[in-house]
Design an enzyme around this catalytic site. Structure first.
Site, mmCIF file in Angstrom:
data_model
loop_
_atom_site.group_PDB
_atom_site.id
_atom_site.type_symbol
_atom_site.label_atom_id
_atom_site.label_comp_id
_atom_site.label_asym_id
_atom_site.label_seq_id
_atom_site.Cartn_x
_atom_site.Cartn_y
_atom_site.Cartn_z
ATOM 1 N N SER A 142 46.118 -20.848 99.758
ATOM 2 C CA SER A 142 45.312 -21.935 100.332
ATOM 3 C C SER A 142 43.868 -21.847 99.862
ATOM 4 O O SER A 142 43.270 -22.851 99.463
ATOM 5 C CB SER A 142 45.351 -21.884 101.865
ATOM 6 O OG SER A 142 46.669 -22.066 102.316
ATOM 7 N N ASN A 166 57.130 -27.102 97.307
ATOM 8 C CA ASN A 166 57.565 -26.065 98.249
ATOM 9 C C ASN A 166 58.706 -26.499 99.160
ATOM 10 O O ASN A 166 59.411 -25.665 99.702
ATOM 11 C CB ASN A 166 56.386 -25.571 99.090
ATOM 12 C CG ASN A 166 55.552 -26.688 99.649
ATOM 13 O OD1 ASN A 166 55.023 -27.524 98.910
ATOM 14 N ND2 ASN A 166 55.448 -26.740 100.959
ATOM 15 N N GLN A 212 54.635 -21.841 94.314
ATOM 16 C CA GLN A 212 56.093 -21.704 94.396
ATOM 17 C C GLN A 212 56.716 -21.306 93.058
ATOM 18 O O GLN A 212 57.848 -20.829 93.018
ATOM 19 C CB GLN A 212 56.730 -23.018 94.871
ATOM 20 C CG GLN A 212 56.474 -23.339 96.326
ATOM 21 C CD GLN A 212 57.169 -22.390 97.294
ATOM 22 O OE1 GLN A 212 58.215 -21.817 97.002
ATOM 23 N NE2 GLN A 212 56.577 -22.218 98.460
ATOM 24 N N SER A 219 50.124 -17.155 95.038
ATOM 25 C CA SER A 219 50.006 -16.406 96.289
ATOM 26 C C SER A 219 51.040 -15.290 96.318
ATOM 27 O O SER A 219 52.228 -15.528 96.106
ATOM 28 C CB SER A 219 50.230 -17.353 97.468
ATOM 29 O OG SER A 219 50.241 -16.617 98.668
ATOM 30 N N THR A 270 34.180 -7.702 100.380
ATOM 31 C CA THR A 270 34.823 -6.495 99.841
ATOM 32 C C THR A 270 36.273 -6.801 99.519
ATOM 33 O O THR A 270 36.991 -7.386 100.325
ATOM 34 C CB THR A 270 34.723 -5.346 100.864
ATOM 35 O OG1 THR A 270 33.344 -5.156 101.165
ATOM 36 C CG2 THR A 270 35.316 -4.060 100.308
ATOM 37 N N CYS A 312 54.301 -25.238 107.852
ATOM 38 C CA CYS A 312 53.012 -25.694 108.357
ATOM 39 C C CYS A 312 53.148 -26.923 109.241
ATOM 40 O O CYS A 312 52.351 -27.149 110.128
ATOM 41 C CB CYS A 312 52.086 -26.027 107.200
ATOM 42 S SG CYS A 312 52.317 -24.967 105.794
HETATM 43 C C1 LIG Z 1 52.627 -21.189 100.570
HETATM 44 C C2 LIG Z 1 51.985 -22.213 99.733
HETATM 45 C C3 LIG Z 1 50.582 -22.345 99.698
HETATM 46 C C4 LIG Z 1 49.678 -21.536 100.589
HETATM 47 O O1 LIG Z 1 49.628 -20.181 100.243
HETATM 48 P P1 LIG Z 1 49.097 -19.135 101.337
HETATM 49 O O2 LIG Z 1 48.972 -17.858 100.569
HETATM 50 O O3 LIG Z 1 50.120 -19.072 102.412
HETATM 51 O O4 LIG Z 1 47.774 -19.628 101.804
HETATM 52 C C5 LIG Z 1 50.030 -23.284 98.855
HETATM 53 N N1 LIG Z 1 50.803 -24.056 98.077
HETATM 54 C C6 LIG Z 1 52.145 -23.961 98.071
HETATM 55 C C7 LIG Z 1 52.940 -24.826 97.160
HETATM 56 C C8 LIG Z 1 52.775 -23.038 98.899
HETATM 57 O O5 LIG Z 1 54.109 -22.963 98.903
#
Ligand SMILES: *Cc1c(COP(=O)(O)O)cnc(C)c1O
Length: 399
Positions: free
Chosen positions: A74, A154, A182, A202, A240, A327
């Site tokens: 995010s 996603n 994803q 992520s 940090t 979400c």
């Molecule tokens: C999970 C997801 C995010 C958010 O990632 P986080 O690390 O949970 O903040 C953003 N974009 C997509 C397509 C995701 O599947």
């Protein structure tokens, strides 16, 4: 009845790999120095960070200096989109192109930017869950400063023609960002081949820890801060560093990339069997293209039922899945992704997303194929909508 525990919500988050946990532990126990400190304990952390940056860069085909660590996908999305908007504004460009089915980290940032005076074009998504480079090309204007299109969705798992879209953006000299959260670690991602300027990922989506994101920013592309503070991340992200998490993220990414072919072969077989098994339920339909799709993603609408009830009953049978995205669950709005591909409200409510990883087994797939149809049948037997459909008082949306 024997209850099996089946985790099939890997698009929401994944279990950490053993290698990633093992890589993390020394930086929580003995090697806890601050990477900005000059003494050797701190420098060991600084070296570990550099090693992690290199490990990620090699797998993305970029320079270590093009990698920025964030607190998650995010944050990476927010920073990428805001940076490009700010850079555009400085040149008098205030138009941004994206799609209607992005993750909320992108969509809600765009909404804020719209309130701040930017003009946003959200491209329509075809029924198969894919947008084309031609759509992007015809939406670009002289004042366009950013195109942001997700690599893979996603919810429905559809993979976008990122390299082609990137090529169009390069030709038109427009910054191109892709949310590859994803895709990274699941299908091959290469920032050069894919012509991207910025890319988000992520760690917790590829068996790394939660709270670690990566933003790739091509050398020469402007990046501004979301978080002001110290000189960490070459002054672009104060705070940090999450050393243990970052090391674990790099190990998980390396492991995922090395095993992509082998994992894909196995996961794809399970996915295909699962899709066939679930589509044997009457009045059900697969959401999203069947081929241009993440190996582990299954997303199906069942007419006449509520996804939320389905999830609760499946949970009682030990199966963890999702309906819409994590979400939005909790709200009663149907998924914006399913609406974007043209599914009407009444069936968008009855969706089930099951996402597999290499940790799933054939036995688990058998179990899901056995249990889901029973639960759907049970819910339909109590559904007034279903009885209307059966009695011909309403017509089926899904034939
Ligand atoms: C999970 C997801 C995010 C958010 O990632 P986080 O690390 O949970 O903040 C953003 N974009 C997509 C397509 C995701 O599947």
């Amino acid at each position: 009845m024997k209850i099996m525990k089946v985790y099939a919500d890997n698009a929401a988050t994944t279990k950490m790999s053993k290698a990633a946990v093992d890589a993390m532990l020394p930086y929580l126990y003995e090697l806890y120095g601050n990477p900005s400190s000059l003494y050797s304990l701190g420098q060991k952390s600084a070296e570990a960070l550099q090693g992690a940056r290199e490990r990620i860069a090699v797998n993305l085909n970029c320079l270590p200096s093009e990698i920025y660590f964030t607190s998650g996908g995010s944050e990476a999305d927010n920073q990428a989109v805001r940076s490009a908007a700010l850079a555009g504004e400085k040149k008098g460009k205030n138009h941004i192109i994206s799609t209607a089915f992005e993750h909320h980290a992108v969509l809600h940032t765009l909404k804020k930017l719209e309130e701040e005076g930017f003009e946003i074009t959200l491209l329509d998504v075809h029924e198969n869950g894919i947008i084309t480079s031609e759509q992007v090309k015809s939406a670009i204007r002289p004042e366009t400063c950013l195109v942001t299109v997700m690599y893979a969705n996603n919810e429905i798992g559809t993979i976008q023609p990122i390299a082609e879209i990137g090529e169009v953006c390069r030709e038109q000299k427009v910054t191109f960002h892709t949310d590859a959260v994803q895709a990274a670690g699941h299908i091959g991602v290469d920032v050069k081949r894919d012509n991207v300027d910025m890319l988000s990922m992520s760690a917790h989506k590829f068996h790394g820890p939660k709270g670690v994101g990566v933003l790739y920013v091509r050398k020469g592309v402007a990046l501004s801060n979301l978080i002001e503070g110290g000189a960490q991340e070459r002054g672009k992200r104060g705070g940090t560093e999450n050393v243990a998490g970052i090391v674990a993220a790099s190990v998980a990414f390396d492991e995922s990339c090395k095993n992509i072919e082998q994992n894909t072969a196995r996961i794809l077989k399970m996915r295909e069997r699962l899709i066939d098994g679930l589509l044997s339920v009457s009045h059900s339909i697969l959401n999203g293209d069947r081929t241009s799709r993440l190996p582990g993603n299954v997303n199906i609408c069942f007419e006449g039922i509520e996804g939320e009830s389905l999830l609760l009953l499946l949970d009682a049978k030990g199966i963890s899945g999702s309906s819409g995205s994590a979400c939005t669950s909790g709200s009663l709005d149907p998924s914006h992704v399913l609406l974007a591909i043209g599914r009407p409200h009444e069936i968008a409510h009855g969706s089930l997303r099951l996402t597999l990883s290499e940790y799933n087994t054939d036995e688990e797939v058998d179990y899901i194929i056995k249990e889901v149809p029973k639960v759907v049948e049970y819910l339909r037997s109590m559904s007034p909508i279903w009885s209307d459909l059966q009695e011909g008082k309403k017509s089926y949306v899904i034939q």
